[in-house]
Design a protein around this motif. Structure first.
Motif, mmCIF file in Angstrom:
data_model
loop_
_atom_site.group_PDB
_atom_site.id
_atom_site.type_symbol
_atom_site.label_atom_id
_atom_site.label_comp_id
_atom_site.label_asym_id
_atom_site.label_seq_id
_atom_site.Cartn_x
_atom_site.Cartn_y
_atom_site.Cartn_z
ATOM 1 N N LEU A 171 0.833 -1.208 0.000
ATOM 2 C CA LEU A 171 0.000 0.000 0.000
ATOM 3 C C LEU A 171 0.868 1.259 0.000
ATOM 4 C CD1 LEU A 171 -2.818 -1.024 2.517
ATOM 5 C CD2 LEU A 171 -3.063 -0.647 0.050
ATOM 6 N N ILE A 172 1.960 1.229 0.739
ATOM 7 C CA ILE A 172 2.876 2.372 0.748
ATOM 8 C C ILE A 172 3.485 2.572 -0.627
ATOM 9 C CG2 ILE A 172 5.148 3.127 1.597
ATOM 10 C CD1 ILE A 172 4.319 2.096 4.354
ATOM 11 N N PHE A 173 3.945 1.488 -1.258
ATOM 12 C CA PHE A 173 4.545 1.603 -2.585
ATOM 13 C C PHE A 173 3.514 2.044 -3.622
ATOM 14 C CE2 PHE A 173 6.326 -0.371 -6.552
ATOM 15 C CZ PHE A 173 7.439 0.451 -6.635
ATOM 16 N N TRP A 174 2.287 1.549 -3.512
ATOM 17 C CA TRP A 174 1.212 1.925 -4.435
ATOM 18 C C TRP A 174 0.933 3.432 -4.346
ATOM 19 C CZ3 TRP A 174 -1.287 -0.787 -8.190
ATOM 20 C CH2 TRP A 174 -2.460 -0.228 -8.715
ATOM 21 N N ASN A 175 0.852 3.937 -3.117
ATOM 22 C CA ASN A 175 0.593 5.363 -2.933
ATOM 23 C C ASN A 175 1.786 6.205 -3.398
ATOM 24 O OD1 ASN A 175 -2.090 6.102 -1.346
ATOM 25 N ND2 ASN A 175 -1.394 4.106 -0.636
ATOM 26 N N TYR A 176 2.990 5.658 -3.222
ATOM 27 C CA TYR A 176 4.181 6.336 -3.744
ATOM 28 C C TYR A 176 4.098 6.447 -5.271
ATOM 29 C CZ TYR A 176 9.019 6.970 -5.247
ATOM 30 O OH TYR A 176 10.157 7.420 -5.865
#
Length: 338
Positions: A171-176
């Motif tokens: 989720l962090i990488f997706w939002n990044y």
């Protein structure tokens, strides 16, 4: 984009990628904590009081005496000295300390950005924070399963703990990616096939956690056969279709091996589909994805052959982070984001 202000978007991207690397380190340390059998060395949750390690000999003796009360010490490590206990203690304490650092490093910027971004765009970021907090609870829920009547944690709870860690990372990488990447899905293959591939990777991570939790990598240390046969000779094929199969070390290793074969075949299908239809904008990412599939399989084979030797097994887990990340990026490049 979270805002039309490029400075704020840059700050968000810097924050998210920093969290991505910290959580990646956390996953690696968690894997090493498991591989060194250190996870049960601290027998209390100590949400706040455990922030500092033992500061004197008396503190060390208190922690060691608490450890002596659990089955792992009584049945397995009864000859352990205080110096040996300190080694496993530091792994578990470091893992928990990193968890606290992640919570603080995520919360403070989140509060700051809450005043800079419209509230309806904050949902994903607050969801990640909720999962980080929930992960701390699941970590203790996992540890508590190994404090009574067994010398290890539940492999089911371990798999939940690891799955949530990868979900947070994803989720962090997706939002990044949403903040930093301009999408181009005009010549993609659609989201369904990449999503199915990513789903298979996550299922493989869950089964891999079963393997780790039951030390199933320390049996059948041969490849491509499991001993002298393709199917483990200590089992019956019909048992593979029972729920108890997920608690059987040889069957779980069999599942883990064959899921890897299925993922490889599915990747080859994707690879040929992209090149056959000349999706040139996807050539680089599909080749990178294939590289990490190959690396992960090779490391998996070596992990089995060498009986889950700690350094190789740790590299296998590290490689899984690259595989998940590249799979997620491949999915992102084929998905239209509003």
């Amino acid at each position: 984009m979270y805002t039309t202000n490029p400075k704020i978007n840059y700050q968000i991207s810097l924050w998210l990628i920093s969290m991505f690397f910290i959580i990646s380190i956390m996953i690696i340390v968690g894997g090493l904590t498991r591989l060194t059998d250190s996870g049960l060395s601290i027998t209390k949750w100590e949400l706040f009081s455990g922030f500092l390690p033992p500061l004197n000999q008396n503190d060390w003796i208190i922690y060691f005496n608490l450890y002596k009360k659990i089955p792992e010490f009584k049945l397995q490590n009864y000859n352990m000295s205080l110096q040996e206990f300190k080694i496993i203690f530091w792994w578990e304490w470091g893992h928990r300390f990193l968890g606290r650092v992640i919570g603080i490093f995520y919360l403070i910027p989140l509060i700051y950005f809450s005043f800079k971004i419209k509230s309806f765009k904050l949902f994903n970021l607050y969801l990640i924070f909720f999962l980080i907090c929930f992960q701390g609870f699941i970590g203790w829920y996992m540890v508590s399963s190994g404090l009574v009547d067994r010398v290890d944690v539940s492999h089911f709870r371990l798999s939940i703990h690891l799955s949530i860690a990868f979900l947070i990372l994803s989720l962090i990488f997706w939002n990044y990616l949403k903040v930093t990447n301009n999408q181009n899905v005009s010549n993609g293959i659609g989201p369904h096939i990449p999503f199915l591939f990513l789903t298979l990777i996550f299922i493989q991570i869950i089964v891999g956690a079963f393997v780790s939790g039951m030390d199933a990598g320390k049996i059948y240390n041969s490849w491509p056969l499991m001993g002298s046969t393709y199917f483990p000779d200590d089992n019956n094929f019909r048992n593979l279709f029972k729920l108890s199969a997920f608690s059987d070390p040889s069957l779980v290793q069999f599942m883990h091996r064959n899921l890897a074969y299925l993922i490889t075949i599915f990747y080859l299908f994707i690879f040929f589909k992209i090149y056959k239809n000349r999706k040139k904008n996807l050539y680089i990412i599909v080749n990178i994805l294939g590289l990490f599939v190959i690396i992960q399989i090779i490391l998996g084979i070596f992990t089995v052959i060498y009986g889950a030797q700690i350094y190789i097994a740790a590299m296998h887990q590290l490689s899984s982070i690259f595989l998940v990340t590249s799979s997620l990026y491949f999915f992102y490049k084929n998905t239209k984001i509003n």
